[in-house]
Design a protein around this motif. Structure first.
Motif: not given
Length: 181
Positions: A146-167
């Protein structure tokens, strides 16, 4: 070892009993009989995995389907991660709910993620070493997510999006609505 129930059915946090003195510390990280007694069922872990990641590495949300579904017991032996589990069992009273728990080398907590859950984590420290036991083998044809930023899950990953390193693979995972239409 103590068990902490989460808001998700069958998903538990384990806190070890740590014995420390001037030499350092000791704790039992896994004991099959105690573990199964605490969760109330048998789990046969057959493989241990380890991943090293840099700050911002977001791995997930992953799961395996069908006969290759996996339960996992996860922990961090160096660093700090935010670990996330999402209940994807349609017949569960906690279907589509998630928990996020910090696992670290300092707190030594472990999370049991049962079969039927998506799982992922993001590294909050400079680096982290993530360890997990699996009760089933990996099968490429059975992997999903499932996509990490799914709006229906609304997960707070605690870092800013521009800090993410995603495959690249994780950037194109489907949404919950796509999986359960």
């Amino acid at each position: 070892m103590q068990i902490v129930k989460t808001n998700l059915k069958d998903c538990f946090i384990f806190e070890p009993t740590i014995f420390g003195d001037n030499r350092g510390y000791f704790f039992e990280s896994y004991n099959k009989a105690k573990f199964e007694s605490l969760i109330g069922k048998s789990v046969n872990f057959i493989q241990d995995n380890e991943a090293f990641s840099n700050k911002g590495a977001l791995r997930g949300l992953h799961f395996q389907q069908g006969e290759f579904a996996q339960a996992k017991l996860v922990r961090v032996t160096q660093g700090l991660v935010l670990d996330v589990a999402v209940d994807l069992r349609p017949d569960s009273e906690t279907f589509l709910q998630h928990i996020a728990v910090e696992l670290s080398a300092d707190n030594k907590k472990q999370l049991f993620v049962p079969r039927g859950f998506a799982h992922g984590y993001i590294v909050l420290s400079d680096t982290a070493v993530f360890n997990y036991k699996c009760d089933n083998i990996y099968n490429k044809d059975s992997e999903s997510g499932v996509i990490y930023n799914d709006k229906d899950l609304n997960i707070n990953w605690k870092l800013k999006q521009d800090e993410f390193i995603i495959s690249e693979k994780d950037k194109i995972l489907p949404t919950i609505k796509t999986l359960y239409k």
